[in-house]
Design an enzyme around this catalytic site. Structure first.
Site, mmCIF file in Angstrom:
data_model
loop_
_atom_site.group_PDB
_atom_site.id
_atom_site.type_symbol
_atom_site.label_atom_id
_atom_site.label_comp_id
_atom_site.label_asym_id
_atom_site.label_seq_id
_atom_site.Cartn_x
_atom_site.Cartn_y
_atom_site.Cartn_z
ATOM 1 C CB CYS A 53 -0.905 -0.012 1.232
ATOM 2 S SG CYS A 53 -2.083 1.364 1.296
ATOM 3 C CG ASP A 55 -0.614 4.177 5.398
ATOM 4 O OD1 ASP A 55 0.294 4.701 6.075
ATOM 5 O OD2 ASP A 55 -1.814 4.192 5.749
ATOM 6 N NE ARG A 57 -0.620 5.224 8.758
ATOM 7 C CZ ARG A 57 -1.876 4.962 9.124
ATOM 8 N NH1 ARG A 57 -2.247 5.208 10.369
ATOM 9 N NH2 ARG A 57 -2.738 4.462 8.254
ATOM 10 C CG HIS A 109 -1.486 -1.039 6.061
ATOM 11 N ND1 HIS A 109 -2.074 -0.059 6.829
ATOM 12 C CD2 HIS A 109 -1.556 -0.587 4.785
ATOM 13 C CE1 HIS A 109 -2.466 0.944 6.052
ATOM 14 N NE2 HIS A 109 -2.169 0.639 4.800
ATOM 15 C CB CYS A 112 -5.663 -0.525 4.636
ATOM 16 S SG CYS A 112 -5.557 -0.044 2.894
#
Length: 223
Positions: A53, A55, A57, A109, A112
């Protein structure tokens, strides 16, 4: 006006800091290994292709404990592998046929935002078509998901099921089927990363069995 100027200065400072961080990183890498960048410039020989993803993080190499050059990375919202996404399909083909990666990892994750958005009945504009792929995963597993009373548990389960479906989509590609039949690799894995504790979870995708099942309908290569 002063508030706007202050915000602009903060933004400029953040931008400038990136190059300062880069200079310190170069100095540290060179100190630890004077030939580091020469080796990086010569070639990359990663054993892993990571599809994850976008993302911010979830830093792929860092959570895997790997160094630059050890993992080939593709990221998008929701870690999706779409048959009509030229980008991800080119990455898979290049990773398999040119870099000859031994493992392909689809990593979702918990927490998400893409999966969460797909569970909500809102018009997301241009994202609608992209998120529809996650909604399709929900549709395929609706009986199981609707039976989960706890919304957070249902959300986490959809994250996992989405990873499983994207692993199947990787297996459907001709590049993976051809390489597996010819070389015995790559193996496709499904992972989930937990933002709350930093741990990776292997979902135990049974690759060989899943490959045979997928190839019942998506057989692109004859042994």
């Amino acid at each position: 006006m002063m508030c706007g100027q202050g915000a602009r200065m903060d933004t400029e400072e953040m931008y400038r800091r990136v190059f300062e961080n880069n200079a310190r990183w170069v100095a540290r890498r060179t100190r630890d290994d004077p030939e580091f960048f020469e080796k990086m410039a010569r070639e990359q020989v990663p054993d892993f292709l990571y599809i994850g993803c976008s993302d911010s993080r979830v830093p792929a190499s860092e959570i895997m404990g790997l160094e630059p050059g050890e993992v080939f990375i593709h990221r998008n919202i929701g870690n999706l592998v779409s048959s009509i996404d030229l980008n991800v399909n080119c990455v898979i083909q290049y990773g398999v046929e040119v870099l000859r990666v031994k493992h392909i990892i689809v990593c979702g994750h918990y927490g998400c935002g893409g999966v969460k958005a797909a569970m909500e009945p809102y018009d997301r504009g241009l994202l609608n078509g992209w998120l529809r792929q996650i909604r399709d995963v929900y549709r395929l597993h609706q009986a199981e998901l609707d039976a989960i009373d706890d919304p957070e548990a249902r959300y986490r389960r959809l994250v996992e099921l989405n990873v499983h479906e994207q692993c199947d989509n990787v297996i459907k590609t001709a590049a993976v089927q051809k390489s597996w039949l010819a070389n015995g690799y790559p193996i496709v894995h499904g992972w989930v990363y937990d933002l709350h504790n930093g741990l990776l979870q292997d979902l135990g995708v049974p690759f060989a069995a899943r490959l045979e099942k997928v190839r019942e309908l998506y057989r692109l290569v004859v042994p």
